[in-house]
Design a protein around this motif. Structure first.
Motif, PDB file in Angstrom:
ATOM      1  N   UNK A 146      15.908  36.072  56.983  1.00  0.00           N
ATOM      2  CA  UNK A 146      15.682  34.635  56.971  1.00  0.00           C
ATOM      3  C   UNK A 146      14.245  34.332  57.373  1.00  0.00           C
ATOM      4  N   UNK A 147      13.607  33.442  56.598  1.00  0.00           N
ATOM      5  CA  UNK A 147      12.233  33.036  56.890  1.00  0.00           C
ATOM      6  C   UNK A 147      11.176  33.858  56.197  1.00  0.00           C
ATOM      7  N   UNK A 148      11.546  35.006  55.604  1.00  0.00           N
ATOM      8  CA  UNK A 148      10.559  35.827  54.914  1.00  0.00           C
ATOM      9  C   UNK A 148      10.184  35.194  53.575  1.00  0.00           C
ATOM     10  N   UNK A 149       9.048  35.640  53.036  1.00  0.00           N
ATOM     11  CA  UNK A 149       8.597  35.181  51.727  1.00  0.00           C
ATOM     12  C   UNK A 149       8.863  36.272  50.699  1.00  0.00           C
ATOM     13  N   UNK A 150       9.217  35.827  49.485  1.00  0.00           N
ATOM     14  CA  UNK A 150       9.666  36.766  48.454  1.00  0.00           C
ATOM     15  C   UNK A 150       9.033  36.408  47.118  1.00  0.00           C
ATOM     16  N   UNK A 151       8.627  37.409  46.350  1.00  0.00           N
ATOM     17  CA  UNK A 151       8.209  37.224  44.960  1.00  0.00           C
ATOM     18  C   UNK A 151       9.121  38.054  44.079  1.00  0.00           C
ATOM     19  N   UNK A 152       9.609  37.446  43.004  1.00  0.00           N
ATOM     20  CA  UNK A 152      10.471  38.138  42.045  1.00  0.00           C
ATOM     21  C   UNK A 152       9.738  38.191  40.714  1.00  0.00           C
TER      22      UNK A 152
ATOM     23  N   UNK B 107      -2.137  36.124  52.719  1.00  0.00           N
ATOM     24  CA  UNK B 107      -1.500  37.305  53.293  1.00  0.00           C
ATOM     25  C   UNK B 107      -0.747  38.133  52.252  1.00  0.00           C
ATOM     26  N   UNK B 108      -0.097  37.480  51.332  1.00  0.00           N
ATOM     27  CA  UNK B 108       0.832  38.141  50.428  1.00  0.00           C
ATOM     28  C   UNK B 108       2.257  37.950  50.920  1.00  0.00           C
ATOM     29  N   UNK B 109       3.215  38.163  50.043  1.00  0.00           N
ATOM     30  CA  UNK B 109       4.620  37.970  50.415  1.00  0.00           C
ATOM     31  C   UNK B 109       5.124  39.150  51.244  1.00  0.00           C
ATOM     32  N   UNK B 110       6.202  38.893  51.975  1.00  0.00           N
ATOM     33  CA  UNK B 110       6.833  39.974  52.733  1.00  0.00           C
ATOM     34  C   UNK B 110       7.514  40.972  51.801  1.00  0.00           C
ATOM     35  N   UNK B 111       8.121  40.447  50.727  1.00  0.00           N
ATOM     36  CA  UNK B 111       8.925  41.284  49.831  1.00  0.00           C
ATOM     37  C   UNK B 111       8.626  40.928  48.377  1.00  0.00           C
ATOM     38  N   UNK B 112       8.455  41.943  47.541  1.00  0.00           N
ATOM     39  CA  UNK B 112       8.372  41.753  46.091  1.00  0.00           C
ATOM     40  C   UNK B 112       9.508  42.532  45.439  1.00  0.00           C
ATOM     41  N   UNK B 113      10.174  41.904  44.475  1.00  0.00           N
ATOM     42  CA  UNK B 113      11.251  42.544  43.723  1.00  0.00           C
ATOM     43  C   UNK B 113      10.821  42.600  42.263  1.00  0.00           C
TER      44      UNK B 113
END
Length: 361
Positions: free
Chosen positions: A180-186, A247-253
């Motif tokens: 929760x609260x993280x940033x994500x790019x798909x 910064x960039x996202x925390x997670x990329x999918x």
């Protein structure tokens, strides 16, 4: 009994919709009348040789339907029951299964090498692509390839649980473990990507960036949960960093399976970020990194098979999300088509158009 099916006569050849002869289910087998089957990019990868499949074969691995008959020894489903097809049934005995990593089962796809039906026109042996041969009005599968359909979910929607949703949801919750609260790019707003966007929203991501080559998919992506939309270009990583305070996202999918997209996804994450690769690329797609940047950025790059999911465990969880209104399966479907339209759906996938086409019977 003859039924219509989409047959891949040879690798690289167009699909042929024709009649096939299905036998009655033998011991440990189940006959299913299909309600719907999703057209997945993996089917395209099988048809063009990116992934190997014995041919001629009936493709299709994402489906749901109604049990028509069962063979001796089948007790968990009965005629009349709704079922979701499970194209990767775990054996329970291999090393991966002993570790609880059933999505990596060494024996899950052995059934694809079997002969399960014959072409009506010439009697040619047919193999079940990825075990379940869902591009057909009916199919006969091993008992392990069917899961009881969840209550309260129409079978035409439940079909999507068998691959796109398990993969997209699992990539976010099991592989990347978005908090929760993280940033994500798909990356990639097809069926799996749209499922991953919804999964990121369910996980409580604070910012969700969808990336695709097509500007036309923005509405689909935002409906699935994207808060930002980026049309893919050579500046994609820079644009994503600009959206996240440099910064960039925390997670990329990554749901595309191309070297340039995998590399861009990795570059789009923050220092210490995590990239999960779901897309299936060919051997010619070489991704390169230098030793210094691997050290400096401290990022993690992971492969993800079938969303690192256990269908028996996860389908009921997904059904709870559907019934609660948190997961919208219909939002993944851009086209409802007939069996005869599957070749057109393949062409659309090659061109990067649309989300998920769903064959309804």
């Amino acid at each position: 009994m003859a039924v219509r099916a989409a047959v891949l006569p040879a690798v690289g050849a167009p699909l042929e919709v024709t009649e096939i002869e299905l036998p009655d289910p033998g011991p440990g087998q189940v006959r299913v009348r299909l309600a719907a089957a999703g057209v997945c990019h993996s089917d395209l990868s099988l048809s063009d040789g990116t992934m190997r499949v014995p041919v001629p074969a009936v493709l299709g691995h994402e489906g749901a339907g109604t049990v028509l008959a069962v063979g001796d020894g089948v007790t968990h489903v009965s005629p009349g029951d709704g079922v979701v097809l499970n194209w990767a049934p775990a054996c329970g005995n291999c090393h991966a299964c002993s570790l609880g990593e059933v999505w990596l089962c060494a024996n899950a796809l052995l059934g694809s090498g079997n002969v399960y039906a014959r072409r009506a026109s010439d009697g040619a042996d047919l193999h079940p692509g990825l075990n379940v041969a869902a591009f057909a009005e009916e199919t006969v599968v091993a008992a392990g390839c069917v899961l009881p359909a969840p209550d309260g979910v129409p079978l035409t929607d439940a079909a999507l649980l068998g691959c796109a949703v398990l993969t997209g949801y699992g990539a976010v919750h099991h592989s990347a473990r978005v908090r929760e609260g993280e940033t994500v790019a798909v990356f990639g707003a097809g069926g799996v990507g749209l499922a991953a966007l919804q999964a990121a929203r369910i996980a409580g991501a604070s910012r969700i960036v969808a990336v695709d080559v097509s500007a036309a998919k923005e509405e689909l992506a935002r409906a699935a949960g994207a808060t930002e939309y980026v049309v893919a270009s050579e500046n994609t990583a820079r644009e994503i960093r600009a959206l996240t305070g440099k910064q960039g996202v925390d997670v990329a999918v990554e749901c595309v399976g191309r070297a340039v997209t995998i590399r861009t996804a990795w570059e789009s994450t923050r220092r210490g970020g995590r990239t999960t690769v779901v897309g299936i690329g060919g051997k010619d797609q070489q991704v390169t990194f230098n030793a210094l940047e691997i050290f400096h950025w401290g990022r993690t790059l992971s492969g993800c098979v079938y969303g690192n999911s256990d269908p028996a465990r996860d389908v009921p969880v997904l059904a709870d999300h559907v019934r609660a209104g948190r997961l919208d399966l219909s939002a993944l479907v851009t086209d409802r088509i007939s069996l005869d339209d599957i070749p057109v759906a393949f062409d659309n996938m090659r061109a990067g158009k649309g989300g998920r086409a769903l064959v309804t019977f």
